[in-house]
Every structure is written in structure tokens, then in C-alpha cells.
Design a protein around this motif. Structure first.
Motif, PDB file in Angstrom:
ATOM      1  N   CYS A 255       0.812  -1.224   0.000  1.00  0.00           N
ATOM      2  CA  CYS A 255       0.000   0.000   0.000  1.00  0.00           C
ATOM      3  C   CYS A 255       0.841   1.268   0.000  1.00  0.00           C
ATOM      4  N   GLY A 256       2.122   1.163   0.336  1.00  0.00           N
ATOM      5  CA  GLY A 256       3.021   2.312   0.238  1.00  0.00           C
ATOM      6  C   GLY A 256       3.027   3.256   1.431  1.00  0.00           C
ATOM      7  N   HIS A 257       2.087   3.103   2.353  1.00  0.00           N
ATOM      8  CA  HIS A 257       1.952   4.098   3.418  1.00  0.00           C
ATOM      9  C   HIS A 257       3.149   4.171   4.364  1.00  0.00           C
ATOM     10  N   LEU A 281      16.680   9.416  10.174  1.00  0.00           N
ATOM     11  CA  LEU A 281      16.087   9.830  11.456  1.00  0.00           C
ATOM     12  C   LEU A 281      16.393  11.290  11.736  1.00  0.00           C
ATOM     13  N   ASP A 282      17.588  11.719  11.326  1.00  0.00           N
ATOM     14  CA  ASP A 282      17.994  13.081  11.623  1.00  0.00           C
ATOM     15  C   ASP A 282      17.400  14.079  10.633  1.00  0.00           C
ATOM     16  N   ARG A 283      16.812  13.561   9.541  1.00  0.00           N
ATOM     17  CA  ARG A 283      16.232  14.435   8.534  1.00  0.00           C
ATOM     18  C   ARG A 283      14.733  14.516   8.789  1.00  0.00           C
ATOM     19  N   ARG A 284      14.170  15.671   8.529  1.00  0.00           N
ATOM     20  CA  ARG A 284      12.741  15.819   8.803  1.00  0.00           C
ATOM     21  C   ARG A 284      11.888  15.349   7.631  1.00  0.00           C
ATOM     22  N   GLU A 285      10.718  14.851   7.944  1.00  0.00           N
ATOM     23  CA  GLU A 285       9.670  14.568   6.969  1.00  0.00           C
ATOM     24  C   GLU A 285      10.096  13.588   5.879  1.00  0.00           C
ATOM     25  N   VAL A 286      10.904  12.595   6.266  1.00  0.00           N
ATOM     26  CA  VAL A 286      11.282  11.582   5.283  1.00  0.00           C
ATOM     27  C   VAL A 286      10.158  10.558   5.188  1.00  0.00           C
TER      28      VAL A 286
ATOM     29  N   ASP C 303      -4.694   5.548  -3.287  1.00  0.00           N
ATOM     30  CA  ASP C 303      -4.341   6.645  -2.396  1.00  0.00           C
ATOM     31  C   ASP C 303      -3.151   7.345  -3.029  1.00  0.00           C
ATOM     32  N   SER C 304      -2.696   8.399  -2.432  1.00  0.00           N
ATOM     33  CA  SER C 304      -1.579   9.145  -3.008  1.00  0.00           C
ATOM     34  C   SER C 304      -0.686   9.683  -1.911  1.00  0.00           C
ATOM     35  N   CYS C 305       0.615   9.633  -2.165  1.00  0.00           N
ATOM     36  CA  CYS C 305       1.574  10.168  -1.189  1.00  0.00           C
ATOM     37  C   CYS C 305       1.472  11.692  -1.091  1.00  0.00           C
ATOM     38  N   PHE C 306       0.667  12.306  -1.972  1.00  0.00           N
ATOM     39  CA  PHE C 306       0.446  13.753  -1.870  1.00  0.00           C
ATOM     40  C   PHE C 306      -0.652  14.094  -0.859  1.00  0.00           C
ATOM     41  N   ASN C 307      -1.426  13.098  -0.454  1.00  0.00           N
ATOM     42  CA  ASN C 307      -2.455  13.352   0.550  1.00  0.00           C
ATOM     43  C   ASN C 307      -1.802  13.523   1.918  1.00  0.00           C
ATOM     44  N   LEU C 308      -2.264  14.523   2.640  1.00  0.00           N
ATOM     45  CA  LEU C 308      -1.646  14.844   3.925  1.00  0.00           C
ATOM     46  C   LEU C 308      -1.726  13.675   4.903  1.00  0.00           C
ATOM     47  N   GLU C 309      -2.891  13.014   4.909  1.00  0.00           N
ATOM     48  CA  GLU C 309      -3.079  11.958   5.907  1.00  0.00           C
ATOM     49  C   GLU C 309      -2.379  10.656   5.530  1.00  0.00           C
ATOM     50  N   PHE C 310      -1.785  10.640   4.335  1.00  0.00           N
ATOM     51  CA  PHE C 310      -1.145   9.409   3.852  1.00  0.00           C
ATOM     52  C   PHE C 310      -0.117   8.871   4.841  1.00  0.00           C
ATOM     53  N   ARG C 319       4.894  13.552   6.873  1.00  0.00           N
ATOM     54  CA  ARG C 319       5.246  14.519   5.824  1.00  0.00           C
ATOM     55  C   ARG C 319       4.174  15.607   5.757  1.00  0.00           C
ATOM     56  N   GLN C 320       4.420  16.678   6.515  1.00  0.00           N
ATOM     57  CA  GLN C 320       3.449  17.764   6.635  1.00  0.00           C
ATOM     58  C   GLN C 320       3.535  18.730   5.464  1.00  0.00           C
TER      59      GLN C 320
END
Lengths: 286, 157, 383
Positions: A255-257, A281-286, C303-310, C319-320
Motif C-alpha cells: 500500500c506504500g503508506h 532519522l535526523d532528517r525531517r519529513e522523510v 491513495d496518493s503520497c500527496f495526501n496529507l493523511e497518507f 510529511r506535513q
């Protein structure tokens, strides 16, 4: 037409199908956390699991959540999960009374590096609900205690009333073949233990850094601070293992999540060596 | 109050405590008249919030809880301080009053260094004073990091 | 008529094309292929040849797409539209299972739906490459039964490109315009010179079994040469380029490149690129219980990795920022895909470029980072 007349997949062959398990026991750990003991359908046993793996638990008509296995690997007929209420799915799972049914898919993911541990000092650091996923590893170590070096456990929680497996932790305190330090973020006068971060307890832990393997599970900030402190103390970063948490939806890498860089946390994780994930871990939003 | 002062004739050795490892013997000798030993029974109060911070405390063994009070609520322990650790910096920062209560959780032995002579020694020997601040700074940094993580309330997530 | 053999090349006259469609249906296939709908050439069921976009093509470029008439009656005279074949192999919404309450427990219900075998008519070389990639994505230790069931039943009828869109860059990704070997049948349309016809290459027994029911002749040298010329023309028309050399390291090593912030200012997080992409596979599941509560269904949807809630963990997205989501998409597609599946996730079809409402062009984004990999963000402008 042979091309359309495909045989239906054999029972159990579909990775999306949950198997109904019966709740045998339900123990309230804290105000919002319960431990369920589940039994496989009559005549079957739960699939073997490795300490650190997780299952997808399902409630009919509600949904699924990824929950770590908290049970004793030496008791394979009991499937044990500790669940904290964090949404409607976990609320339903945690609310399952004895006799009710919880669906199970799994086990999934990599476990703790149990083969790496014999002959080494083992430092176990758990934060909050990080203890249940570490419990199978601890029980496996205690079952063959002589094979390991020193065993140091540091367990941190928000407050004394948020500690899980309380009786077992008390029993571990009385053992002389492991040292356990319990610390909380804040406490009232009835708490005589430590107050502070798990990292503040590390200087009091006794281990030989070069021959130590560390197992860490808890909030990501705690993982980062603790792994850093352990590395600074001289524990090789490839011997520091972290159980990562990401949005595990399918648990089978489809599913990729749960992607974390190139990793699907549900498949190549949740347990990673610190050396492999430090940069991310040290990088944000990965 | 069960805290008791000890006569200086006990000659407590300050450099037994890791905080003072590596300081010039001269500097430690200068502090010696200001150093005393304190022993606390379990539950004894070392100091209370708002009172003058008259000493710098170094824990030798035992455990001290730092407590915050808010009106209408029970006291909340925000940190425990154990062997090889030190308590606070209110003695250094004006207006030199404690920001929390300190209470022994078990039998505890401490070094106490009188704040006035300690500040004077820092001023008189700036290099040793700087060394002391450098020892103290990581303690502040750790407390700050801890406070930040507590604000995030990570276990709740 | 002697049976056709794998590897054989046949000539199919345009006039006999309806017989080809009939043969597909007679072999039990549902034919899906290009059709005009909503101002675009999309994929849909083909009941007869009038459903096909005969004489139509499109003008497309970054952020724009428009149908236009061709000056001939080519059947496959277009390139690629907004749909890809994942629509059928990995449907936008799919029921994974259903279950009924059974006392305090539940019981899974057998799926009564008759499985459908699709003939994919008009797969481009890049589409075949996308299916090769999807096969690996859905073939894990626990293969996805839905995907694999459909995939096994699918007949792949490729059509080699005779032209390219300005958004095409298959030549960069090594996926086209000529088709390789993983088709059941491969057609090349030859409008002129000579009679309007198709060169048909037989790629499998299943393809041969269809062609056996269609009047064809052995292909001649002129047919083969015309087909090769068509593919060469397409290759020459390819309008965009992405140098794949070292792109994995380029993106992974420069996560703080200012271009990410630049593209994030343009990106709307609309998810169009991920929907149009033939290999994007992210999905989510949802529980759909009956009102009475006695029955429930588990559905999967794109679904898409562009969705905020993903990416959310405990209700908070990892990823905000739009920056981190675009970076996730592109680094996954062009970089970490190699680590996960042994190839790039991009086939160079250009759909994400055309269907981006603001015309973001990934080939341009990569070029910008490559031009100055170590660029740093300018300091904040003084007020």
C-alpha cells in the motif's frame, strides 16, 4: 474457456483475509491500555512469530490496526497483544471482551536480532508502549539467561499510572540477573522511582559498550536521543536496534503508506539497525 | 527538618564528586571552608521554592526529587537527581531563589557549597570559574532537552 | 489456415480488423482499449471498432491536452491519454473481501463474481514496461491475489507507436517506442504507403490462438520496413529527455536542494500525477459495514503520497509540507524504486507532465537539480 475458469485461491492463501481469534483474557494495564490473550480457531495454533514482529488486528465492521506481539515466544498457543486506545479501531480492539472475536493477519515484519545477542551485554530501552514489543525478546533472553552478558533494562513512561506489565516489571526488579530502571516524565509523591528521560538513566546502566547490543522501542524522539547517547557511550551503531513506527496499513508492502526512504517499514522493518537509518532519522519529513 | 550540617573538620573532598574532577587543587582549597556535608532522611526537605538559594548541592548518594507546586494540585515531581549529579543553578542566577522544592526520596548525602563564597571564587579565578560554568552548562542543556520532550508529551502520541 | 506460431509476423488488413475484435470476444475476452470520452482518449470497453478513436489524435504538453482530428483514418494515431492499464489490473476501487457476522465471530464470504479476462488493446511500449514494473510491485512474498488473477488472465495486445507527444521520454527510460518481447500480440499500424494495414507479431500461444481466427497473410519485407520506419519516426519525435544516469544518487544525495522548495511552491498536491502514473501503486483500505451490521466489506482504493493523511502516525502526518510530499514522490519514483524493485519506477510516458494542472515537468525538475546539485537556498531577503 480455461483462461477465465481460474480455481479459487485455497483457504488461508489470501494475504488480505483475517482469521477470527477468540479473546480468552482481557487485562486492563492502564486507563487506556489493555492486554488481550487470543486463541486461534479450534484445531489450529497461531503461526510462529519472532520477537519484535506485529500482527494486523481486525474488528468486524470497524477496521484494522497494526499491533506488536507482546507474548512469550515459549507459549506459542497464546497470542498476546497490548493495545492502547488511540482511535476508533484500537478502541474497538481494546474493548473486545472475553469470548468476542478479533481478526488476525500476520505475523509481519522483521524481529529483534535475537541471533546477534548471545554472548553480548544487552541494553533494552523502552518508552511508553515500547515495552510490549520488547517483552517477547526479554522473555526469550530470560529463558536462556546464561547465554547472554549483562542485561540492563530502562523503561520510561509518562507517569507511574501509565506503566504497563506492572507486576512483571516489579518481579523483574527482584531478579538479580537483570537490572531495571524505571523512570517517568512526571510523578506525584507516591512515586519513589526516577523522574526524567530514559537517556538520563543510561549513565547508571552497567554494560561494556563495545560488547553491547541495544534494543530500543518507543516514541521516535526517544529513539533518536537514546541511540545518539548509546553511540556516544561507545555502543557500535550497527548494534543499536530501533523499532520504527510508520503508518502500517496493509503490512505486506503493497500500500506504500509506511515507506521510510527505500524501506517499507512493514517488511524490512519495523526493527532497523541505527547505522542504517541514522541519516533518515535526523532528517525531517522523510 | 531533619537535614543536619556537618562540621568542616570532616574534610569532605570535593573532588570525590565527578562535577569537580580536574579542577585546580588551589581552587578547591579556596572553596573548602565553604563546603559542608549534608545528610537527609527520606522525605526530608532540602529547600523550598522561593527561599534564598544559599548553596550549590552535589549529590553523593541517595536521590532527590525536584517538585513543582501548583495551586489546588498535588506536588509534581519533574525530575529526580541521583549520585554524581548536581542540583540547580539558582545559587548562580539572580535573584538567587529556588524555583522548586527539593525533597529526599531516600537517605541522601550531599556536598553543600555556600553560594556567596562560591560566586566570589568564580569571580576571583575566572579560568576555574569558566570551567565550573562549562561543567554546569551540560546540566542545563540536559534539563532543557528533558523539558522540551516533556512538553511534547511523546508517550501520549 | 495454418496455426500461427510464436515469433511469426503477419499482415492484417485494416478491413479485417473487425474480425480481430470478434476473434478476441470469441476467445472469451472483454476487449478494453482507447475510446473517446470527456474530451480525451481514455480506456474503456471496446464493443466494436466504432468505439475506437479512429481519425483522432491529441495535442498534449505540460499541463495541457486537446483532442484534434487527424488527416487520416488511423485507428491508433494517438499517443497516451490520462488512463493507464493499472485501471484494470489495479482498479481505483476494489473489494478485497466481504464477511458476515457469525454469532460472536465472523465468516468470510466466497467471492461470487465471475472472473473476467481482459484483452488490453493498444498497449504502448511504455505501458508494457509499466506492467512489468507493477508485476514486481504486486509480487511480494504474499502476492496480491486480485492483481495476479487479473494479470494472469490478461491478453496484452501492444501497438507500437508511430509518433510521439512532446511529453514523451520513453527513449530516456529505455522503455520504447518499440515493444520488446513481453506482449501476446504486437501491432504496428501502417496507414501508407500501400493499403491501410497492421503488421502483427505473435508473442505468445495465447496471442496465436486469437490470430488463428483472423484472416492474415505472411508479412512482407515492405510491411516490416514500414513498421520499423514508424517506430523510428516515433523515436525521432520524442520531445523530452531525462538523463537516467546517476539520477538515484542525485536525488537521494540532495534532499535539501532549493529546487524542492521551488517545485513545492508550484505543486498543488492535487494527486493528479499519481493517479495518471501507470506505476504509482499506493492504496488504502476501508471498512464498509452494512447498516444492519450483519455484513461488512473490505475495499481498497487508490491513495496518493500527496495526501496529507497518507503518512500519518497517531493522527499526525510525518510529511506535513508539500515539499516533503513532492520529494517523497519523485525520490520514490526515480530513486528508492531501484532499491525496492530493481528498476526505476518511471517509464517515460509523460502522463504526469500533461495532467499536472500547473505543468510541473519531472524531467525539468531533475535537470534543475543536476545543473547545480550543491546549490543552497538563498538567505532570506532582507525586509
Amino acid at each position: 474457456m480455461s483462461i477465465v475458469g481460474e480455481a479459487a485461491p485455497a483457504a488461508g492463501s489470501n494475504p488480505w483475509w483475517p482469521t477470527p481469534y477468540r479473546v480468552e483474557r482481557r487485562v486492563a494495564e492502564t486507563g487506556d491500555t489493555v492486554t488481550l490473550t487470543l486463541r486461534a480457531p479450534t484445531g489450529t495454533a497461531p503461526p510462529a512469530f519472532a520477537p519484535g514482529q506485529f500482527n494486523m488486528l481486525y474488528r468486524f465492521g470497524v477496521g484494522e490496526a497494526a499491533i506488536s506481539i507482546a507474548g512469550d515466544p515459549a507459549r506459542p498457543t497464546e497470542l498476546v497483544h497490548t493495545v492502547r486506545v488511540a482511535g476508533k479501531v484500537t478502541e474497538s480492539i481494546a474493548g473486545a471482551a472475553p469470548g468476542e472475536t478479533v481478526g488476525v493477519r500476520g505475523p509481519y515484519g522483521t524481529g529483534w536480532p535475537m541471533d546477534d545477542l548471545p554472548g553480548r551485554d544487552v541494553v533494552v530501552v523502552a518508552g511508553g508502549l515500547g515495552l510490549p514489543p520488547l517483552r517477547p525478546a526479554l522473555l526469550a533472553i530470560l529463558a536462556r539467561r546464561e547465554r547472554y552478558g549483562r542485561l540492563e533494562v530502562i523503561y520510561g513512561a509518562r507517569s507511574p499510572k501509565d506503566l504497563v506489565f506492572y507486576d512483571e516489571v516489579q518481579a523483574w526488579r527482584r531478579r538479580d540477573d537483570l537490572r531495571i530502571q524505571v523512570t517517568v516524565d512526571a510523578a506525584g509523591r507516591d512515586w519513589y522511582g526516577d523522574v526524567g528521560l530514559v537517556t538520563a538513566r543510561l549513565p547508571d546502566a552497567r554494560f561494556e559498550p563495545a560488547r553491547t547490543s541495544a534494543l530500543l522501542c518507543g516514541p521516535e524522539i526517544m529513539l533518536r536521543l537514546t541511540a545518539r547517547a548509546l553511540e556516544q557511550a561507545g555502543v557500535p551503531p550497527e548494534r543499536i536496534f530501533l523499532s520504527m513506527e510508520r503508518n502500517m496499513k496493509c503490512a505486506i508492502g503493497l500500500c506504500g503508506h509506511c515507506q521510510f526512504g527505500p524501506d517499507f517499514v512493514c517488511r524490512t522493518g519495523p526493527v532497523f539497525p541505527y547505522a542504517a537509518v541514522r541519516d533518515r532519522l535526523d532528517r525531517r519529513e522523510v | 527538618m531533619t537535614a543536619t550540617g556537618s562540621p568542616p573538620s570532616d574534610r569532605p573532598r570535593l573532588d570525590d564528586h565527578p562535577f569537580f574532577h580536574g579542577f585546580e587543587p588551589e581552587f578547591l582549597r579556596r572553596l573548602e571552608p565553604a563546603v559542608s556535608e549534608r545528610t537527609l532522611d527520606p522525605d526530608a526537605i532540602l529547600f523550598r521554592e522561593g527561599t534564598p538559594a544559599r548553596a550549590f548541592y552535589l549529590v553523593r548518594d541517595g536521590k532527590i526529587a525536584l517538585e513543582l507546586h501548583s495551586p489546588g494540585g498535588p506536588p509534581l515531581t519533574i525530575q529526580t537527581v541521583g549520585p554524581r549529579e548536581v542540583i540547580g543553578w539558582s545559587w548562580l542566577v539572580p535573584p538567587h531563589r529556588w524555583r522548586f522544592d527539593a525533597r529526599a526520596l531516600k537517605a541522601t548525602r550531599l556536598f553543600a557549597i555556600e553560594a556567596g563564597p562560591l560566586r566570589a571564587a568564580i569571580d576571583a579565578e575566572p579560568l576555574q570559574g569558566l570551567r565550573l560554568l562549562r561543567q554546569l552548562l551540560p546540566v542545563l542543556a540536559e534539563r532543557l532537552e528533558m523539558a522540551r520532550v516533556q512538553v511534547l508529551d511523546v508517550h501520549r502520541r | 489456415m495454418a496455426p500461427n506460431a510464436v515469433g511469426e509476423r503477419r499482415r492484417l488488413l485494416r478491413a479485417d480488423f473487425p474480425a480481430f475484435l470478434t476473434a478476441l470476444r470469441e476467445r472469451g475476452y472483454r476487449v478494453v482499449g482507447p475510446t473517446l470520452r470527456d474530451g480525451a482518449i481514455v480506456l474503456g470497453e471496446i464493443r466494436d471498432e466504432t468505439d475506437l478513436p479512429i481519425g483522432w489524435t491529441e495535442r498534449q504538453d505540460a499541463g495541457t491536452y486537446r483532442l484534434v482530428r487527424r488527416d487520416d483514418a488511423a485507428v491508433f494515431g494517438y499517443t497516451v491519454g490520462p488512463h493507464s492499464w493499472k485501471k484494470y489490473l489495479f482498479p481505483p476501487r476494489e473489494r478485497l473481501w466481504s464477511a458476515v457476522a457469525d454469532g460472536t465471530s465472523f465468516r468470510l464470504e466466497p467471492d461470487a463474481a465471475e472472473p473476467v479476462a481482459d484483452a488490453f488493446l493498444g498497449m504502448r511500449a511504455c505501458d508494457l514496461a509499466a506492467v512489468r514494473i507493477s508485476d514486481r510491485v504486486f509480487d511480494r512474498t504474499a502476492p496480491d491475489p486480485g492483481y495476479h488473477g487479473r494479470r494472469r488472465r490478461t491478453l496484452r495486445i501492444a501497438v507500437q507507436c508511430g509518433g510521439a507527444a512532446p511529453t514523451c521520454f520513453c527513449t530516456s527510460m529505455g522503455t520504447g517506442p518499440g515493444v520488446g518481447s513481453d506482449h501476446d500480440l504486437a501491432l504496428t499500424e501502417i496507414v501508407d504507403p500501400g493499403p491501410h494495414r497492421f503488421l502483427v507479431e505473435v508473442g505468445s500461444e495465447a496471442g496465436a490462438a486469437v490470430l488463428d481466427r483472423v484472416p492474415t497473410e505472411p508479412a512482407g519485407a515492405a510491411d516490416v520496413a514500414a513498421a520499423e520506419a514508424a517506430v523510428a519516426r516515433a523515436a525521432a519525435e520524442v520531445g523530452r529527455h531525462l538523463d537516467p544516469a546517476g539520477v538515484r544518487e542525485l536525488l537521494l544525495d540532495h534532499p535539501d536542494h532549493p529546487r524542492w522548495a521551488d517545485v513545492a511552491r508550484r505543486c498543488l498536491s492535487c494527486t493528479n500525477c499519481t493517479m495518471a502514473c501507470p506505476t504509482c501503486f499506493c492504496s488504502t483500505t476501508e471498512e464498509v459495514p452494512s447498516l444492519a451490521g450483519d455484513r461488512t466489506e473490505k475495499w481498497r482504493r487508490w491513495d496518493s503520497c500527496f495526501n496529507l493523511e497518507f503518512s500519518q502516525v497517531h493522527g499526525r502526518p510525518v510529511r506535513q509540507s508539500g515539499l516533503s510530499r513532492y520529494r517523497q514522490w519523485l525520490t520514490h519514483k526515480l530513486a528508492s524504486w531501484h532499491d525496492q524493485f530493481g528498476s526505476s519506477g518511471c517509464v517515460g510516458c509523460g502522463r504526469c507532465i500533461t495532467w499536472c494542472p500547473v505543468g510541473i515537468d519531472l524531467t525539468e525538475e531533475v535537470r534543475a537539480i543536476r545543473a547545480d546539485p550543491t546549490a543552497v537556498a538563498p538567505p532570506e531577503a532582507a525586509p
